[in-house]
Design a protein around this motif. Structure first.
Motif, PDB file in Angstrom:
ATOM      1  N   GLY A  74      17.048  36.135  -1.120  1.00  0.00           N
ATOM      2  CA  GLY A  74      16.415  37.379  -1.530  1.00  0.00           C
ATOM      3  C   GLY A  74      15.086  37.671  -0.859  1.00  0.00           C
ATOM      4  N   SER A  75      14.592  36.761  -0.020  1.00  0.00           N
ATOM      5  CA  SER A  75      13.338  36.995   0.705  1.00  0.00           C
ATOM      6  C   SER A  75      13.672  37.558   2.089  1.00  0.00           C
ATOM      7  N   PRO A  76      13.446  38.853   2.322  1.00  0.00           N
ATOM      8  CA  PRO A  76      13.806  39.447   3.610  1.00  0.00           C
ATOM      9  C   PRO A  76      13.148  38.755   4.809  1.00  0.00           C
ATOM     10  N   VAL A  77      11.879  38.354   4.662  1.00  0.00           N
ATOM     11  CA  VAL A  77      11.158  37.702   5.766  1.00  0.00           C
ATOM     12  C   VAL A  77      11.790  36.346   6.083  1.00  0.00           C
ATOM     13  N   TYR A  78      12.066  35.590   5.038  1.00  0.00           N
ATOM     14  CA  TYR A  78      12.620  34.245   5.210  1.00  0.00           C
ATOM     15  C   TYR A  78      14.061  34.321   5.734  1.00  0.00           C
ATOM     16  N   GLU A  79      14.849  35.231   5.172  1.00  0.00           N
ATOM     17  CA  GLU A  79      16.236  35.378   5.627  1.00  0.00           C
ATOM     18  C   GLU A  79      16.299  35.826   7.080  1.00  0.00           C
ATOM     19  N   ALA A  80      15.430  36.766   7.463  1.00  0.00           N
ATOM     20  CA  ALA A  80      15.421  37.238   8.857  1.00  0.00           C
ATOM     21  C   ALA A  80      15.049  36.101   9.806  1.00  0.00           C
ATOM     22  N   TYR A  81      14.079  35.282   9.414  1.00  0.00           N
ATOM     23  CA  TYR A  81      13.686  34.136  10.240  1.00  0.00           C
ATOM     24  C   TYR A  81      14.869  33.179  10.404  1.00  0.00           C
ATOM     25  N   HIS A  82      15.521  32.850   9.305  1.00  0.00           N
ATOM     26  CA  HIS A  82      16.688  31.969   9.353  1.00  0.00           C
ATOM     27  C   HIS A  82      17.803  32.562  10.208  1.00  0.00           C
ATOM     28  N   ASP A  83      18.057  33.850  10.027  1.00  0.00           N
ATOM     29  CA  ASP A  83      19.219  34.495  10.643  1.00  0.00           C
ATOM     30  C   ASP A  83      19.045  34.802  12.126  1.00  0.00           C
ATOM     31  N   THR A  84      17.809  34.913  12.598  1.00  0.00           N
ATOM     32  CA  THR A  84      17.601  35.349  13.985  1.00  0.00           C
ATOM     33  C   THR A  84      16.824  34.374  14.858  1.00  0.00           C
ATOM     34  N   GLU A  85      16.046  33.492  14.248  1.00  0.00           N
ATOM     35  CA  GLU A  85      15.116  32.694  15.044  1.00  0.00           C
ATOM     36  C   GLU A  85      15.283  31.185  14.889  1.00  0.00           C
ATOM     37  N   TRP A  86      15.410  30.715  13.653  1.00  0.00           N
ATOM     38  CA  TRP A  86      15.417  29.275  13.407  1.00  0.00           C
ATOM     39  C   TRP A  86      16.625  28.622  14.067  1.00  0.00           C
ATOM     40  N   GLY A  87      16.352  27.598  14.835  1.00  0.00           N
ATOM     41  CA  GLY A  87      17.422  26.848  15.479  1.00  0.00           C
ATOM     42  C   GLY A  87      17.850  27.369  16.842  1.00  0.00           C
ATOM     43  N   VAL A  88      17.378  28.557  17.206  1.00  0.00           N
ATOM     44  CA  VAL A  88      17.724  29.111  18.521  1.00  0.00           C
ATOM     45  C   VAL A  88      16.980  28.302  19.586  1.00  0.00           C
ATOM     46  N   PRO A  89      17.689  27.774  20.583  1.00  0.00           N
ATOM     47  CA  PRO A  89      17.024  26.968  21.610  1.00  0.00           C
ATOM     48  C   PRO A  89      15.919  27.756  22.315  1.00  0.00           C
ATOM     49  N   GLU A  90      14.714  27.194  22.265  1.00  0.00           N
ATOM     50  CA  GLU A  90      13.535  27.813  22.877  1.00  0.00           C
ATOM     51  C   GLU A  90      13.170  27.009  24.121  1.00  0.00           C
ATOM     52  N   TYR A  91      13.143  27.676  25.256  1.00  0.00           N
ATOM     53  CA  TYR A  91      12.853  26.975  26.508  1.00  0.00           C
ATOM     54  C   TYR A  91      11.511  27.380  27.114  1.00  0.00           C
ATOM     55  N   ASP A  92      10.860  28.370  26.527  1.00  0.00           N
ATOM     56  CA  ASP A  92       9.581  28.837  27.046  1.00  0.00           C
ATOM     57  C   ASP A  92       8.465  27.887  26.600  1.00  0.00           C
ATOM     58  N   SER A  93       7.719  27.363  27.555  1.00  0.00           N
ATOM     59  CA  SER A  93       6.676  26.374  27.248  1.00  0.00           C
ATOM     60  C   SER A  93       5.642  26.908  26.269  1.00  0.00           C
ATOM     61  N   ARG A  94       5.173  28.117  26.489  1.00  0.00           N
ATOM     62  CA  ARG A  94       4.138  28.685  25.629  1.00  0.00           C
ATOM     63  C   ARG A  94       4.654  28.861  24.203  1.00  0.00           C
ATOM     64  N   ALA A  95       5.879  29.355  24.083  1.00  0.00           N
ATOM     65  CA  ALA A  95       6.465  29.560  22.752  1.00  0.00           C
ATOM     66  C   ALA A  95       6.685  28.224  22.034  1.00  0.00           C
ATOM     67  N   LEU A  96       7.098  27.201  22.761  1.00  0.00           N
ATOM     68  CA  LEU A  96       7.264  25.865  22.165  1.00  0.00           C
ATOM     69  C   LEU A  96       5.921  25.351  21.643  1.00  0.00           C
ATOM     70  N   TRP A  97       4.872  25.570  22.436  1.00  0.00           N
ATOM     71  CA  TRP A  97       3.537  25.131  22.018  1.00  0.00           C
ATOM     72  C   TRP A  97       3.062  25.917  20.793  1.00  0.00           C
ATOM     73  N   GLU A  98       3.260  27.230  20.795  1.00  0.00           N
ATOM     74  CA  GLU A  98       2.871  28.049  19.640  1.00  0.00           C
ATOM     75  C   GLU A  98       3.537  27.538  18.367  1.00  0.00           C
ATOM     76  N   LYS A  99       4.823  27.268  18.453  1.00  0.00           N
ATOM     77  CA  LYS A  99       5.544  26.807  17.268  1.00  0.00           C
ATOM     78  C   LYS A  99       5.065  25.428  16.825  1.00  0.00           C
ATOM     79  N   LEU A 100       4.690  24.584  17.776  1.00  0.00           N
ATOM     80  CA  LEU A 100       4.157  23.270  17.418  1.00  0.00           C
ATOM     81  C   LEU A 100       2.822  23.431  16.678  1.00  0.00           C
ATOM     82  N   VAL A 101       1.977  24.333  17.161  1.00  0.00           N
ATOM     83  CA  VAL A 101       0.694  24.591  16.495  1.00  0.00           C
ATOM     84  C   VAL A 101       0.929  25.119  15.086  1.00  0.00           C
ATOM     85  N   LEU A 102       1.837  26.084  14.949  1.00  0.00           N
ATOM     86  CA  LEU A 102       2.104  26.653  13.626  1.00  0.00           C
ATOM     87  C   LEU A 102       2.687  25.606  12.679  1.00  0.00           C
ATOM     88  N   ASP A 103       3.547  24.738  13.182  1.00  0.00           N
ATOM     89  CA  ASP A 103       4.076  23.672  12.332  1.00  0.00           C
ATOM     90  C   ASP A 103       2.962  22.720  11.915  1.00  0.00           C
TER      91      ASP A 103
END
Length: 195
Positions: free
Chosen positions: A15-44
């Motif tokens: 029921g959380s649109p933000v969380y569902e959208a993240y799960h449905d479109t982004e989480w688990g998708v292979p990320e190969y861009d160095s900058r994006a990998l670093w951003e996600k590491l910082v956010l984690d």
């Protein structure tokens, strides 16, 4: 009307649109861009001790505060920038985590300047291919021996807030590991995205 999609069983997602959208479109998708990998590491790293939804809701504020996660700009942050970040209610105001983020940008650039691509470094741990798991609800581990290995390698470089649990969450988010549950509607599509 109920949502007919079978998703991973994340606490608080239904029921959380933000969380569902993240799960449905982004989480688990292979990320190969160095900058994006670093951003996600910082956010984690900022997630440590908090829920991911907290960081997800603040992600745009983080991006604004950290100059779009441009490593060149973040590496140049000084005491004035640190004070600005500590005063920014839109992000997580932890001095240790802010310092770790700034330092990680410097490490990222040092690796690059030595000819080491951050994406190649990250994907090297999985042989360039996502690990494909087939877990059912309740089977997904919080960490793995590989996450411990990656954590140690990151810590050896000087990264902070990269313990095995944080690292495993990051590996899942960036698609180094496909941990969508076997009955989740995203499991097969994400699996097909492997290079």
């Amino acid at each position: 009307m109920s949502d007919p999609l079978s998703r991973c069983a994340w606490y608080g997602m239904a029921g959380s649109p933000v969380y569902e959208a993240y799960h449905d479109t982004e989480w688990g998708v292979p990320e190969y861009d160095s900058r994006a990998l670093w951003e996600k590491l910082v956010l984690d790293g900022f997630q440590a001790g908090l829920s991911w939804i907290t960081i997800l809701k603040k992600r745009e504020a983080f991006r604004a505060a950290f100059a779009g996660f441009d490593p060149e700009k973040v590496a140049a942050f000084d005491e004035e920038d640190r004070a600005r970040l500590m005063a920014d209610a839109g992000i997580v105001r932890s001095g240790a985590k802010i310092d770790a983020a700034i330092n990680s940008a410097r490490i990222y650039l040092a690796m690059r300047d030595c000819g080491e691509d951050f994406s190649d470094f990250c994907w090297g741990f999985v042989g360039g291919q996502p690990i494909q798991n087939s877990f059912r609800a309740g089977e997904v581990p919080a960490q793995t021996p590989l996450a411990v290995e990656v954590s140690k390698a990151l810590k050896a470089r000087g990264f902070k807030f990269v313990g095995p649990v944080i690292v495993y969450a990051w590996m899942q988010a960036t698609g180094l590991v496909n941990d969508h549950l076997s009955d989740c509607f995203r499991h097969q599509p994400v699996k097909a995205m492997a290079r």
